[in-house]
Motif scaffolding. Structure first.
Motif, PDB file in Angstrom:
ATOM      1  N   SER A  64       0.722  -1.083   0.037  1.00 21.57           N
ATOM      2  CA  SER A  64      -0.064   0.016  -0.129  1.00 21.57           C
ATOM      3  C   SER A  64       0.800   1.200  -0.028  1.00 21.57           C
ATOM      4  CB  SER A  64      -0.878  -0.166   1.281  1.00 21.57           C
ATOM      5  OG  SER A  64      -0.100   0.188   2.370  1.00 21.57           O
ATOM      6  N   ILE A  65       2.147   1.231   0.561  1.00 21.71           N
ATOM      7  CA  ILE A  65       3.024   2.358   0.508  1.00 21.71           C
ATOM      8  C   ILE A  65       3.932   2.416  -0.739  1.00 21.71           C
ATOM      9  CG2 ILE A  65       4.838   3.262   1.654  1.00 21.71           C
ATOM     10  CD1 ILE A  65       4.052   1.704   4.239  1.00 21.71           C
ATOM     11  N   VAL A  66       4.198   1.286  -1.211  1.00 15.84           N
ATOM     12  CA  VAL A  66       5.441   1.316  -2.424  1.00 15.84           C
ATOM     13  C   VAL A  66       4.543   1.131  -3.511  1.00 15.84           C
ATOM     14  CG1 VAL A  66       7.071   0.201  -3.669  1.00 15.84           C
ATOM     15  CG2 VAL A  66       7.153   0.341  -1.176  1.00 15.84           C
ATOM     16  N   GLY A  67       3.200   0.635  -3.647  1.00 15.97           N
ATOM     17  CA  GLY A  67       2.424   0.552  -4.786  1.00 15.97           C
ATOM     18  C   GLY A  67       2.570  -1.010  -5.322  1.00 15.97           C
ATOM     19  N   LEU A  68       1.577  -1.732  -5.312  1.00 14.00           N
ATOM     20  CA  LEU A  68       1.537  -3.039  -5.925  1.00 14.00           C
ATOM     21  C   LEU A  68       1.844  -3.220  -7.423  1.00 14.00           C
ATOM     22  CD1 LEU A  68       0.990  -6.000  -5.464  1.00 14.00           C
ATOM     23  CD2 LEU A  68      -1.498  -5.722  -5.686  1.00 14.00           C
ATOM     24  N   GLU A  69       1.420  -1.958  -8.281  1.00 17.23           N
ATOM     25  CA  GLU A  69       1.647  -2.167  -9.594  1.00 17.23           C
ATOM     26  C   GLU A  69       3.315  -1.793  -9.702  1.00 17.23           C
ATOM     27  OE1 GLU A  69       1.163   2.065  -7.965  1.00 17.23           O
ATOM     28  OE2 GLU A  69       0.074   0.185  -7.940  1.00 17.23           O
ATOM     29  N   ASN A  70       3.851  -1.263  -8.935  1.00 17.31           N
ATOM     30  CA  ASN A  70       5.375  -0.956  -9.081  1.00 17.31           C
ATOM     31  C   ASN A  70       6.026  -2.214  -8.855  1.00 17.31           C
ATOM     32  OD1 ASN A  70       5.285   1.726  -9.686  1.00 17.31           O
ATOM     33  ND2 ASN A  70       5.144   2.153  -7.355  1.00 17.31           N
ATOM     34  N   ILE A  71       5.624  -3.084  -7.826  1.00 14.02           N
ATOM     35  CA  ILE A  71       6.499  -4.358  -7.469  1.00 14.02           C
ATOM     36  C   ILE A  71       6.056  -5.207  -8.873  1.00 14.02           C
ATOM     37  CG2 ILE A  71       6.095  -6.570  -6.041  1.00 14.02           C
ATOM     38  CD1 ILE A  71       5.250  -4.525  -3.892  1.00 14.02           C
ATOM     39  N   ALA A  72       4.752  -5.384  -9.477  1.00 18.81           N
ATOM     40  CA  ALA A  72       4.522  -6.091 -10.485  1.00 18.81           C
ATOM     41  C   ALA A  72       5.050  -5.860 -11.562  1.00 18.81           C
ATOM     42  CB  ALA A  72       2.924  -6.141 -10.731  1.00 18.81           C
ATOM     43  N   ALA A  73       5.462  -4.589 -11.909  1.00 18.78           N
ATOM     44  CA  ALA A  73       6.119  -3.993 -13.027  1.00 18.78           C
ATOM     45  C   ALA A  73       7.608  -4.457 -12.893  1.00 18.78           C
ATOM     46  CB  ALA A  73       6.312  -2.546 -12.933  1.00 18.78           C
ATOM     47  N   ASN A  74       8.081  -5.049 -11.984  1.00 17.39           N
ATOM     48  CA  ASN A  74       9.540  -5.404 -12.076  1.00 17.39           C
ATOM     49  C   ASN A  74       9.794  -6.867 -11.471  1.00 17.39           C
ATOM     50  OD1 ASN A  74      11.419  -2.850 -11.843  1.00 17.39           O
ATOM     51  ND2 ASN A  74       9.556  -2.378 -10.799  1.00 17.39           N
ATOM     52  N   TRP A  75       8.637  -7.762 -12.179  1.00 21.66           N
ATOM     53  CA  TRP A  75       8.640  -9.120 -11.868  1.00 21.66           C
ATOM     54  C   TRP A  75       9.956  -9.907 -12.272  1.00 21.66           C
ATOM     55  CZ3 TRP A  75       9.411 -12.033 -16.227  1.00 21.66           C
ATOM     56  CH2 TRP A  75       9.223 -11.509 -17.437  1.00 21.66           C
ATOM     57  N   PHE A  76      10.411  -9.318 -13.417  1.00 21.26           N
ATOM     58  CA  PHE A  76      11.716 -10.014 -14.017  1.00 21.26           C
ATOM     59  C   PHE A  76      12.815  -9.654 -12.996  1.00 21.26           C
ATOM     60  CE2 PHE A  76      14.145  -5.903 -14.753  1.00 21.26           C
ATOM     61  CZ  PHE A  76      13.337  -5.257 -14.871  1.00 21.26           C
ATOM     62  N   VAL A  77      12.951  -8.764 -12.261  1.00 18.72           N
ATOM     63  CA  VAL A  77      14.178  -8.762 -11.096  1.00 18.72           C
ATOM     64  C   VAL A  77      13.845  -9.807 -10.168  1.00 18.72           C
ATOM     65  CG1 VAL A  77      14.888  -7.169  -9.266  1.00 18.72           C
ATOM     66  CG2 VAL A  77      14.320  -6.043 -11.413  1.00 18.72           C
ATOM     67  N   VAL A  78      12.625 -10.035  -9.929  1.00 20.19           N
ATOM     68  CA  VAL A  78      12.301 -11.266  -8.680  1.00 20.19           C
ATOM     69  C   VAL A  78      12.664 -12.356  -9.381  1.00 20.19           C
ATOM     70  CG1 VAL A  78      10.452 -12.227  -7.458  1.00 20.19           C
ATOM     71  CG2 VAL A  78      10.416  -9.742  -7.619  1.00 20.19           C
ATOM     72  N   ILE A  79      11.938 -12.658 -10.557  1.00 19.48           N
ATOM     73  CA  ILE A  79      12.601 -14.005 -11.222  1.00 19.48           C
ATOM     74  C   ILE A  79      13.910 -14.242 -11.241  1.00 19.48           C
ATOM     75  CG2 ILE A  79      12.211 -15.419 -13.134  1.00 19.48           C
ATOM     76  CD1 ILE A  79       9.776 -15.058 -11.603  1.00 19.48           C
ATOM     77  N   ASN A  80      14.486 -13.159 -11.447  1.00 18.11           N
ATOM     78  CA  ASN A  80      16.246 -13.441 -11.890  1.00 18.11           C
ATOM     79  C   ASN A  80      16.794 -13.646 -10.632  1.00 18.11           C
ATOM     80  OD1 ASN A  80      18.790 -11.049 -13.030  1.00 18.11           O
ATOM     81  ND2 ASN A  80      19.085 -13.143 -12.881  1.00 18.11           N
ATOM     82  N   ILE A  81      16.811 -12.928  -9.501  1.00 16.49           N
ATOM     83  CA  ILE A  81      17.421 -13.471  -8.220  1.00 16.49           C
ATOM     84  C   ILE A  81      16.686 -14.462  -7.587  1.00 16.49           C
ATOM     85  CG2 ILE A  81      18.164 -12.513  -5.896  1.00 16.49           C
ATOM     86  CD1 ILE A  81      17.993  -9.634  -7.210  1.00 16.49           C
ATOM     87  N   LEU A  82      15.526 -14.935  -7.704  1.00 14.59           N
ATOM     88  CA  LEU A  82      14.817 -15.748  -7.263  1.00 14.59           C
ATOM     89  C   LEU A  82      15.588 -17.334  -7.698  1.00 14.59           C
ATOM     90  CD1 LEU A  82      12.801 -16.895  -5.451  1.00 14.59           C
ATOM     91  CD2 LEU A  82      11.067 -16.890  -6.995  1.00 14.59           C
ATOM     92  N   ALA A  83      15.617 -17.272  -9.001  1.00 13.78           N
ATOM     93  CA  ALA A  83      16.105 -18.561  -9.767  1.00 13.78           C
ATOM     94  C   ALA A  83      17.296 -18.985  -9.088  1.00 13.78           C
ATOM     95  CB  ALA A  83      16.500 -18.291 -11.174  1.00 13.78           C
ATOM     96  N   GLY A  84      18.083 -18.195  -8.757  1.00 11.70           N
ATOM     97  CA  GLY A  84      19.460 -18.348  -8.061  1.00 11.70           C
ATOM     98  C   GLY A  84      19.236 -18.794  -6.621  1.00 11.70           C
ATOM     99  N   SER A  85      18.526 -18.018  -5.853  1.00  9.88           N
ATOM    100  CA  SER A  85      18.440 -18.103  -4.402  1.00  9.88           C
ATOM    101  C   SER A  85      17.505 -19.506  -4.183  1.00  9.88           C
ATOM    102  CB  SER A  85      17.369 -17.060  -3.923  1.00  9.88           C
ATOM    103  OG  SER A  85      16.064 -17.097  -4.322  1.00  9.88           O
ATOM    104  N   LEU A  86      16.768 -19.935  -5.115  1.00 11.79           N
ATOM    105  CA  LEU A  86      16.175 -21.302  -4.861  1.00 11.79           C
ATOM    106  C   LEU A  86      17.205 -22.545  -5.001  1.00 11.79           C
ATOM    107  CD1 LEU A  86      12.851 -21.076  -6.758  1.00 11.79           C
ATOM    108  CD2 LEU A  86      13.022 -20.903  -4.252  1.00 11.79           C
ATOM    109  N   ILE A  87      18.122 -22.286  -5.743  1.00 13.62           N
ATOM    110  CA  ILE A  87      19.144 -23.293  -5.598  1.00 13.62           C
ATOM    111  C   ILE A  87      20.010 -23.273  -4.637  1.00 13.62           C
ATOM    112  CG2 ILE A  87      21.232 -23.935  -7.221  1.00 13.62           C
ATOM    113  CD1 ILE A  87      19.995 -22.705  -9.642  1.00 13.62           C
ATOM    114  N   GLY A  88      20.218 -21.884  -4.309  1.00 15.24           N
ATOM    115  CA  GLY A  88      21.208 -21.848  -3.090  1.00 15.24           C
ATOM    116  C   GLY A  88      20.372 -22.230  -1.716  1.00 15.24           C
TER     117      GLY A  88
END
Length: 265
Positions: A64-88
């Motif tokens: 509600s502070i940052v904006g859900l639309e801003n979070i959703a717009a940067n989904w590629f950042v989440v996927i990029n780092i998440l792919a490595g963090s799940l392996i780690g």
């Protein structure tokens, strides 16, 4: 009374975590070991469970502070780092269940000292302009950073937000408040992977008798995350990072003292 204190400490840690978009696990870990006298492995598992509640609700509150639309717009950042963090995260559980507990304690102390240095020096770190890197190289660095973050997450029972946030800022040129919210989105599946591995190795039975304690601490952490996310509007980030870095440093020394006392006994 023990459960009441679990709620109180959970709330205090949740406030600290909610202020900067963390699960608060790095603050909770020395409390579980030094105050509630959990063995390190037990503390790590309890920490992961409580962290899952905390980061999930922190993400909802901060949206509600940052904006859900801003979070959703940067989904590629989440996927990029998440792919490595799940392996780690998957690999980290493999090592933590085979490491000597004294060695694990030392790793935790070193990690806390490192985090305190990152937080205290955050003005300098975050003032560095983001690297201008080719897209493929940036994605590769994000993947590698994710693996390292995932290792620490599952080995030490933390969500790794202090590593995720500067990684996002430096690699993807995003604002620190948005980076904190994205780090929460990355932390949720990373923590779930760690818990899945502990479950598959029958390690969750280590805390089977602690269900009430975990529920009280999780409830306190969620309440604290709500309060902290609202205070985020009013507190200076520079002062906040300095205070939290100092707390982490003191926690590291307290945990080291606890380890020495346990070794003598």
């Amino acid at each position: 009374m023990r459960n009441l204190w679990a709620f109180v400490w959970g709330a205090l840690v949740g406030i600290l975590g909610g202020l900067i978009g963390l699960g608060g696990a790095e603050f909770r870990l020395p409390i579980l070991v030094s105050i509630f006298n959990y063995r390190t492995l037990q503390a790590i598992i309890v920490n992961l469970i409580v962290s899952l509640f905390t980061v999930t609700f922190s993400l909802l509150f901060r949206s509600s502070i940052v904006g859900l639309e801003n979070i959703a717009a940067n989904w590629f950042v989440v996927i990029n780092i998440l792919a490595g963090s799940l392996i780690g995260s998957y690999l980290g559980v493999h090592y933590v269940t085979r490491i000597n507990e004294q060695v694990l304690n030392r790793v935790v102390v070193i990690f806390l000292i490192f985090l305190s240095a990152v937080l205290i020096g955050h003005d300098y770190i975050f003032s560095i302009e983001s690297f201008q890197l080719p897209p493929l190289f940036r994605i590769s660095l994000g993947l590698i950073a994710g693996v390292i973050i995932g290792l620490f997450s599952s080995m030490l029972g933390v969500a790794g937000g202090e590593l995720i946030i500067p990684t996002i800022i430096l690699l993807f040129s995003l604002d620190i408040k948005l980076a904190g919210s994205l780090s929460l989105a990355i932390s949720i599946p990373t923590i779930m992977m760690g818990l899945f591995k502990y479950s598959s190795q029958q390690r969750l039975r280590e805390v089977k008798t602690e269900q009430n304690f975990i529920l009280f601490m999780a409830a306190g952490s969620v309440l604290g995350a709500l309060i902290g996310s609202q205070l985020l509007r009013y507190i200076s980030s520079s002062l906040l990072y300095l205070i939290l870095g100092t707390i982490l440093l003191l926690s590291a020394f307290k945990l080291a003292q606890h380890q020495r006392a346990a070794s003598r006994s």
